[in-house]
Design an enzyme around this catalytic site. Structure first.
Site, PDB file in Angstrom:
ATOM      1  N   GLY A  72      -0.938  27.774 -29.797  1.00 18.65           N
ATOM      2  CA  GLY A  72      -2.066  27.675 -30.723  1.00 18.65           C
ATOM      3  C   GLY A  72      -3.120  26.735 -30.192  1.00 18.65           C
ATOM      4  O   GLY A  72      -3.574  26.855 -29.060  1.00 18.65           O
ATOM      5  N   GLU A 116      -4.157  26.194 -36.273  1.00 23.15           N
ATOM      6  CA  GLU A 116      -5.229  25.380 -36.859  1.00 23.15           C
ATOM      7  C   GLU A 116      -6.283  26.268 -37.528  1.00 23.15           C
ATOM      8  O   GLU A 116      -7.204  26.695 -36.866  1.00 23.15           O
ATOM      9  CB  GLU A 116      -5.858  24.492 -35.788  1.00 23.15           C
ATOM     10  CG  GLU A 116      -4.867  23.513 -35.174  1.00 23.15           C
ATOM     11  CD  GLU A 116      -5.514  22.505 -34.233  1.00 23.15           C
ATOM     12  OE1 GLU A 116      -6.733  22.243 -34.344  1.00 23.15           O
ATOM     13  OE2 GLU A 116      -4.798  21.970 -33.387  1.00 23.15           O
TER      14      GLU A 116
END
Length: 418
Positions: free
Chosen positions: A102, A145
């Site tokens: 990520g 996120e």
């Protein structure tokens, strides 16, 4: 019989003794110039208890993706960084190595779509386990996120927990651990996380208690203050480490699963006037980029300490705050908030007093890893020694007759990590 994965048991054991020291490694630092270049071999495998390689990504067909194949893999005369990274365990058998997937640049939308589809989640989990096993990682760090934000969907809050649950089952079945990097902002926490569900499925929560402020704002402020300033009102009252830690705990996250994040970098502004150099000084532009990190509004601690040492930048310790800031009128009116040895001692003592698992840093390659300003990796060493309450160096090795490595992997009461 205790069936807890070895690394999960070791994690709980560490939290009771010297605490975890989780160090993210930004693998792109290998491309930085001069003294800023940082490769796997620059990592001291005894400074951190957990090392996290950043980042892997997600393909359009929901498989984990190697983002820099030439650097990360051995294929086609690649540099084999994954294998060299996990190979650090040959020097320190107690080291735990994880792969982060990520990050900010990956965004949220494709993780949202993957997590919403049971078949897609299964594809992702299986591909992640295969990659981790192939390169001898000890677990996965999920850095989405953020759920429900930045192109996400309201259903992400529930789907994030489903994804964690399936990852946990697969990882634990293979003797590996699951951690996640999560927001410290109240509004994001409320929108993104079912905290009891997250707590049930994570072995460790890496709380990103930094970037509360930055050059996206028009005045100077500390980006990772332990406590807020007395005149912080409204939403600003939430923008400090103490509030974030307490809020996560109040919502249902066990303290002994939280590693408190600290930045090994500064957030920087260009002052609008040389006559106002304190907190909340007008500053409409980011600070100039540094020679190593080359990012406006951002300087590594190594860049800051070298500028203090070599260029005479002014250090200020405001009595209201635990953290310093630095400025230089001669250097384009630059102003940076940052952390030093003293402020990190305060934060590590705080984490210990709250019963947290330990500390986390973003990121290892911006510490003073060459020792230009003192001892090498001084900030990370300070955190670990302060939390432990003792000098834990020289390094623990299998050849050191004064250290019994088996005690570092004692199996604790299972209730500690449930």
């Amino acid at each position: 019989m205790n069936t807890l994965p070895l690394f999960v048991a070791a994690l709980a054991s560490l939290a009771l003794t010297e605490g975890v020291t989780v160090c993210y490694f930004g693998s792109w630092a290998v491309y930085r110039p001069g003294h800023g270049k940082f490769d796997v071999e620059n990592i001291d495998p005894f400074r951190c208890s957990h090392l996290i390689y950043s980042f892997a990504g997600l393909t359009d067909d929901n498989k984990i993706k190697v983002l820099d194949p030439w650097n990360d893999l051995c294929d086609n005369y690649g540099r084999c960084a994954y294998d060299r990274f996990t190979g650090l365990k040959e020097m320190n058998p107690s080291l735990v190595t994880l792969l982060a997937v990520g990050g900010w640049n990956e965004g949220s939308a494709k993780y949202s779509a993957m997590a919403a589809n049971p078949a897609a989640r299964e594809i992702f989990v299986k591909s992640a386990i295969a990659l981790l096993k192939k390169h001898n990682f000890d677990g996965l760090d999920l850095d989405w996120e953020y759920p429900t934000q930045r192109g996400g969907a309201p259903a992400d809050k529930a789907n994030f927990v489903l994804l964690l649950s399936e990852l946990k089952a697969a990882l634990h079945a293979n003797g590996m651990m699951l951690s996640a990097a999560v927001s410290a902002g109240k509004n994001t926490i409320d929108a993104a996380y079912d905290v009891p569900g997250v707590a049930q499925n994570l072995d460790l929560l890496n709380l990103m208690t930094y970037d509360f402020h930055g050059a996206w704002e028009p005045e100077t402020q500390h980006h990772s203050a332990l406590y807020g300033q007395p005149n912080d009102i409204g939403a600003n009252a939430y923008l400090n480490q103490d509030y974030a830690v307490n809020y996560w705990i109040s919502q249902g996250m066990p303290a002994n699963k939280i590693s408190q994040g600290v930045p090994l970098y500064g957030r920087c502004w260009t002052l609008s006037s040389s006559l106002n150099t304190g907190y909340r000084a007008p500053a409409s532009q980011p600070g100039a980029a540094g020679p190593y990190t080359n990012q406006a509004g951002f300087l590594g601690y190594n860049e800051i300490c070298e500028s203090i040492q070599n260029n005479g930048w002014t250090v200020v310790n405001d009595p209201v705050m635990n953290e310093p800031y630095v400025y230089s009128i001669a250097n384009n009116n630059i102003w940076c908030s940052y952390d030093d040895q003293n402020s990190l001692q305060t934060k590590a003592k705080y984490a210990k007093s709250r019963g947290l698992a330990g500390m986390m840093v973003w990121s290892i390659e911006t510490d003073d890893f060459k020792g230009s300003c003192g001892r090498k990796f001084n900030l990370i060493k300070t955190l670990r020694e302060t939390y432990a309450g003792r000098d834990i160096f020289p390094p623990i090795t299998k050849d050191n007759p004064t250290i019994d490595l088996s005690t570092r992997f004692s199996i604790p009461d299972a209730t500690l990590i449930q």
